[in-house]
Design a protein around this motif. Structure first.
Motif: not given
Length: 533
Positions: A193-196, A214-217
């Protein structure tokens, strides 16, 4: 360091999630008995454990896990983990669901069952550190089992989430409801789950563990405090998700210290222009670009496949997009052997007649029978400027023959495009190694990597023969036979061998080009930053 695509699954073994974007994170997070060494070949990982062949008839291998080996939550790495790896990749545990022909699907999803499908149930008891595996027949790449491809996943985590108290017993007795529960979590429970960061379930067996996301980063790796082997030289590695076209600038700005962008002439020039200079490594990769047909769509028609192959400007793609990076680049005419590998020319001579060297628009028109506007959606993962350019070249050529080529690139192509069959033609690359079993699941009927659903009984039979051959000359002869059928059927269209480019700040020691699918992080536990004086 930088990588183009964002991580999306902790279990990189399933058919849907088997991708470099995951392995580049997991290389030294999930460990095993072997990994890919400096030359792209297999090297034994004695810190994890040792293995030895104890018999040729039947083929028998004894594995001994390091007594100190534990998961990052303190749970010992033992027999259960080996049994789960075997079960998940053996294809022996059927699902309640069936395919379009009514055949039961495998309960566990696996990108490839090669080798594991020929093993008997591993001989060990819960908690054992020693495991013996006996094969039902000779397997050429027997030394490639239980390493980092596929990864050994934590059995205690899968069992806990599945509500199964005795994993070995459930699998040995093939208890349907328990096996189904194990397979369900194995297949889907590790998807990110992006960011988790799922710290309870994403336990590590290597020098690093995933600490934050960090989602997308970016994703951050930290040294695993439970790691029993040689400590990683750097306590923290941040993997930033940066498009290939922006990696050189990020390196020049000091935002990253290691880059491995996909090859492109302008990107190489940008790297070469960085001042002060960075270390640039180049070489051929065990990776090749190709076009795959969707046999469940319009391209089940052989004449349509041949017409399309006759208009694809393979030489122009190589000349325009690859030769500026590698002046010696050539069009690739094999799927099993890459241009730099020994035996490549012999395989090509035995299998390929040269009919698709250059576009033949008139012949393509004839095969289309005068039809025009035949839609071809070419799917690929975006952003990727080189592939966008390749699709443009294909469109300019193939539209002349009567096709209507459409750029169907999407960010989640591997998850929702390729795996879901949402394409007419797929443009992507397979990353591999010298293993002859590496391609097995790509071309056999129902293979985990056979996204286009190609099927030919002769290929199935010859592949089974190849996997039992240990003599290189015999292997090459069989590969030539397989390749001839793949060319006759036009299962796929190979285009070129990847020229790899890697660069790093000279203040960082350790990064080194390696041609296998592990990419730049194959030895990230050996990277170090020079101390400022």
């Amino acid at each position: 360091m930088a990588h183009e695509q964002e991580f999306n699954a902790y279990n990189n073994n399933t058919a849907d999630q088997n991708a470099v974007q995951n392995s580049v994170v997991l290389n030294n997070v999930l460990d095993g008995f072997w990994d890919f060494g400096p030359d792209g070949g297999l090297r034994n990982n004695t810190e994890f454990g040792t293995f030895e062949k104890t018999s040729d008839d039947p083929l028998t291998v004894k594995y001994t896990i390091n007594d100190k080996a534990v998961w990052s939550d303190g749970e010992p790495i033992d027999c259960d983990d080996i049994v789960l790896t075997w079960a998940a990749n053996s294809g022996k545990f059927a699902s309640q669901e069936t395919d379009e022909n009514g055949n039961p699907l495998s309960g566990f999803s696996s990108a490839s069952t090669s080798g594991y499908e020929d093993m008997n149930f591993p001989e060990c008891n819960a908690g054992d550190k020693t495991v013996t595996v006996t094969y039902t027949k000779t397997f050429a790449d027997w030394a490639s089992a239980f390493g980092i491809n596929p990864n050994i996943m934590p059995a205690h985590i899968v069992a806990k989430n599945a509500g199964v108290s005795d994993l070995i017993g459930a699998l040995k007795n093939n208890t349907a409801d328990q096996v189904a529960a194990l397979a369900k979590f194995y297949n889907t429970g590790f998807i990110g789950n992006p960011g988790t960061v799922d710290k309870a379930n994403w336990v590590s067996s290597g020098p690093y563990l995933i600490d934050s996301w960090q989602a997308g980063q970016s994703i951050t790796l930290k040294a695993n405090p439970k790691w029993w082997g040689t400590p990683a030289k750097t306590g923290t590695i941040v993997i930033r998700f940066i498009d290939a076209t922006a990696q050189a600038q990020a390196l020049a700005n000091g935002e990253i210290q290691v880059a491995r962008p996909q090859p492109a002439a302008d990107i190489l020039k940008q790297l070469q222009a960085i001042n002060p200079p960075v270390k640039i490594d180049q070489g051929d990769e065990y990776t090749f670009e190709h076009l795959d047909f969707n046999f469940q769509g319009e391209f089940k028609d052989a004449n349509l496949r041949k017409a399309f192959a006759l208009c694809v400007p393979r030489q122009q793609i190589v000349d325009n997009l690859i030769k500026p990076v590698n002046e010696n680049a050539t069009v690739l005419n094999s799927r099993y052997k890459l241009a730099f590998q020994e035996g490549y020319q012999g395989v090509v001579q035995a299998s390929y007649s040269g009919q698709y060297d250059q576009p033949n628009i008139e012949q393509a028109k004839q095969l289309l029978g005068g039809k025009t506007g035949v839609t071809v959606r070419i799917g690929y993962q975006t952003p990727n400027q080189r592939r966008t350019n390749a699709v443009s070249l294909i469109k300019a050529s193939c539209d002349q023959a009567g096709f209507n080529v459409q750029d169907a690139g999407q960010e989640d192509f591997f998850g929702n495009g390729l795996a879901a069959g949402n394409f007419d033609v797929a443009l992507f690359a397979w990353s591999g190694s010298p293993l002859v079993s590496g391609n097995a699941s790509t071309y056999i009927t129902g293979g985990g990597n056979n996204n286009g659903k190609y099927s030919n009984p002769q290929v199935d039979q010859l592949t089974a023969t190849l996997l039992t051959q240990t003599d290189t000359a015999q292997q090459d002869q069989t590969i030539g036979q397989i390749e001839k059928i793949l060319w006759d059927d036009l299962a796929t269209i190979p285009i070129f061998t990847f020229p790899g480019v890697q660069a790093n700040d000279t203040k960082v020691s350790g990064p080194a080009f390696q041609p296998a699918q592990s990419q730049q992080t194959w030895n990230d536990n050996e990277w170090a930053v020079a101390q400022q004086s």
